[in-house]
Design an enzyme around this catalytic site. Structure first.
Site, PDB file in Angstrom:
ATOM      1  N   LYS A   1      33.951  49.864  43.747  1.00 44.23           N
ATOM      2  CA  LYS A   1      34.346  50.787  42.754  1.00 44.23           C
ATOM      3  C   LYS A   1      33.825  50.498  41.313  1.00 44.23           C
ATOM      4  O   LYS A   1      33.379  51.605  40.522  1.00 44.23           O
ATOM      5  CB  LYS A   1      35.701  50.756  42.465  1.00 44.23           C
ATOM      6  CG  LYS A   1      36.575  51.712  41.879  1.00 44.23           C
ATOM      7  CD  LYS A   1      38.239  51.854  42.211  1.00 44.23           C
ATOM      8  CE  LYS A   1      38.828  50.491  41.877  1.00 44.23           C
ATOM      9  NZ  LYS A   1      39.016  50.300  40.480  1.00 44.23           N
TER      10      LYS A   1
ATOM     11  N   ARG B   1      47.771  53.577  39.540  1.00 47.77           N
ATOM     12  CA  ARG B   1      47.901  52.671  40.599  1.00 47.77           C
ATOM     13  C   ARG B   1      49.128  52.779  41.410  1.00 47.77           C
ATOM     14  O   ARG B   1      49.475  52.177  42.448  1.00 47.77           O
ATOM     15  CB  ARG B   1      47.783  51.170  40.047  1.00 47.77           C
ATOM     16  CG  ARG B   1      46.466  50.639  40.456  1.00 47.77           C
ATOM     17  CD  ARG B   1      46.724  49.096  40.066  1.00 47.77           C
ATOM     18  NE  ARG B   1      45.440  48.118  40.112  1.00 47.77           N
ATOM     19  CZ  ARG B   1      44.550  47.768  39.766  1.00 47.77           C
ATOM     20  NH1 ARG B   1      44.158  48.381  38.528  1.00 47.77           N
ATOM     21  NH2 ARG B   1      43.763  46.770  39.889  1.00 47.77           N
TER      22      ARG B   1
ATOM     23  N   ARG C   1      31.987  36.630  50.476  1.00 46.35           N
ATOM     24  CA  ARG C   1      31.734  36.386  49.167  1.00 46.35           C
ATOM     25  C   ARG C   1      31.824  35.139  48.612  1.00 46.35           C
ATOM     26  O   ARG C   1      32.926  34.352  49.112  1.00 46.35           O
ATOM     27  CB  ARG C   1      32.464  37.486  48.075  1.00 46.35           C
ATOM     28  CG  ARG C   1      31.765  37.683  46.760  1.00 46.35           C
ATOM     29  CD  ARG C   1      32.435  39.076  46.174  1.00 46.35           C
ATOM     30  NE  ARG C   1      33.903  39.011  46.139  1.00 46.35           N
ATOM     31  CZ  ARG C   1      34.389  40.095  45.452  1.00 46.35           C
ATOM     32  NH1 ARG C   1      33.641  40.981  45.201  1.00 46.35           N
ATOM     33  NH2 ARG C   1      35.786  39.910  45.407  1.00 46.35           N
TER      34      ARG C   1
ATOM     35  N   ARG D   1      36.421  32.405  46.241  1.00 43.58           N
ATOM     36  CA  ARG D   1      37.409  32.445  45.306  1.00 43.58           C
ATOM     37  C   ARG D   1      38.782  32.560  46.284  1.00 43.58           C
ATOM     38  O   ARG D   1      38.848  33.417  47.178  1.00 43.58           O
ATOM     39  CB  ARG D   1      37.374  33.890  44.556  1.00 43.58           C
ATOM     40  CG  ARG D   1      37.011  33.754  43.171  1.00 43.58           C
ATOM     41  CD  ARG D   1      36.598  35.243  42.706  1.00 43.58           C
ATOM     42  NE  ARG D   1      37.572  36.151  42.985  1.00 43.58           N
ATOM     43  CZ  ARG D   1      37.339  37.457  42.829  1.00 43.58           C
ATOM     44  NH1 ARG D   1      36.427  37.750  41.959  1.00 43.58           N
ATOM     45  NH2 ARG D   1      38.105  38.414  43.107  1.00 43.58           N
TER      46      ARG D   1
ATOM     47  N   ARG E   1      45.905  41.937  50.161  1.00 39.56           N
ATOM     48  CA  ARG E   1      45.266  42.961  49.120  1.00 39.56           C
ATOM     49  C   ARG E   1      45.185  44.259  49.748  1.00 39.56           C
ATOM     50  O   ARG E   1      45.426  45.416  49.252  1.00 39.56           O
ATOM     51  CB  ARG E   1      43.871  42.540  48.385  1.00 39.56           C
ATOM     52  CG  ARG E   1      44.188  41.220  47.546  1.00 39.56           C
ATOM     53  CD  ARG E   1      42.935  40.618  47.340  1.00 39.56           C
ATOM     54  NE  ARG E   1      41.982  41.096  46.416  1.00 39.56           N
ATOM     55  CZ  ARG E   1      40.611  40.680  46.104  1.00 39.56           C
ATOM     56  NH1 ARG E   1      39.986  39.997  46.972  1.00 39.56           N
ATOM     57  NH2 ARG E   1      39.872  41.543  45.366  1.00 39.56           N
TER      58      ARG E   1
END
Ligand code: AMP
Length: 255
Positions: free
Chosen positions: A41, A118, A157, A190, A201
């Protein structure tokens, strides 16, 4: 077209002005961009703003800016604490922030709202605000990505705490395993990219998506884009879908 380089009006709110004028001669585009973590995004937001000259209005950026300059109000301090915990900031606070920036909703460059709305309550509040201002927006662009692809993108990642470089174990691996190409530092994963956090999430996103998708489908504004492919392919798909939408739509500010 170029978007306003200076986003002072958005980042600071209130009476703050951007350096260049909000007047813009061409028909501005007004969009909401929505997508799960890992959907690309952020990358698409930047490219869309470059292409259409609209201003990138990210509520997350407002909070990060407030953090950088030192939060000034008690409400902002509460909001930053929520952000720090990884929670959403309360609907009233976020809506007040957007209301304090109506200048940006009316800006001649147009806008791309990123990270807002949101929740269903925020979507309702945005509808009301735009109605009061007499502004219509052109589309709510939903980036839709297969969940397995999102998990692969997010959990693969790795980042360098030393210089901030980002790698991906499959799509952008470092030359030496586990070491940053830039500074040689040790790469880490992370906390919120670990599988348990990613699962959570995505679960939160699924709930959000169904509410917002229903909201914008009902109003004929949802533009659903398959975002499984490369950033360039996704951008092409967005541009094509927008061209079709704009062809058939009324101007986004009524005369
Ligand atoms: P983002 O950069 O959009 O991921 O936002 C970073 C953080 O800012 C989020 O994790 C939330 O804590 C907060 N935030 C940004 N936008 C909103 C919003 N519309 N509603 C609630 N919290 C938000």
């Amino acid at each position: 077209m170029t978007a306003s380089e200076d986003r002072s009006a958005w980042l600071k709110g209130g009476d703050a002005h951007c350096e260049d004028s909000c007047a813009h001669p061409t028909q501005p585009i007004r969009l909401v961009l929505l997508g799960p973590p890992g959907s690309g995004k952020g990358t698409q937001a930047v490219t869309i703003c470059e292409r259409y000259g609209c201003c990138h209005l990210s509520t997350g950026d407002v909070f990060r800016f407030a953090k950088r300059v030192g939060a000034t109000t008690p409400a902002m301090r509460v909001a930053l604490e929520a952000m720090q915990r990884g929670d959403l900031v309360g609907d009233n606070m976020v809506t007040d922030i957007v209301r304090d920036r109506t200048r940006c909703m009316l800006c001649g460059h147009g806008f791309l709202l990123d990270g807002f709305p949101r929740t269903g309550a925020q979507a309702e509040a945005l509808d009301l605000l735009l109605q009061e201002l007499g502004v219509k927006f052109d589309a709510a662009v939903f980036l839709r990505v297969d969940e397995n692809i999102l998990i692969e993108r997010l959990t693969g990642r790795r980042s360098c705490p030393g210089c901030g470089s980002i790698f991906h174990m499959v799509f952008h691996p470092p030359t030496m395993e586990g070491r940053c190409d830039g500074c040689g530092g040790e790469l880490v994963q992370r906390g919120d990219d670990r599988i348990e956090a990613v699962t959570r999430r995505l679960e939160i996103w699924r709930e959000t998506e169904s509410v917002l998708l229903a909201h914008y489908r009902e109003r004929g504004l949802a533009l659903e884009i398959s975002a499984d492919g490369s950033p360039a392919a996704v951008f092409e798909a967005i541009v094509a879908a927008l061209a079709k939408r704009l062809e058939s739509a009324a101007p986004s500010i009524p005369a």
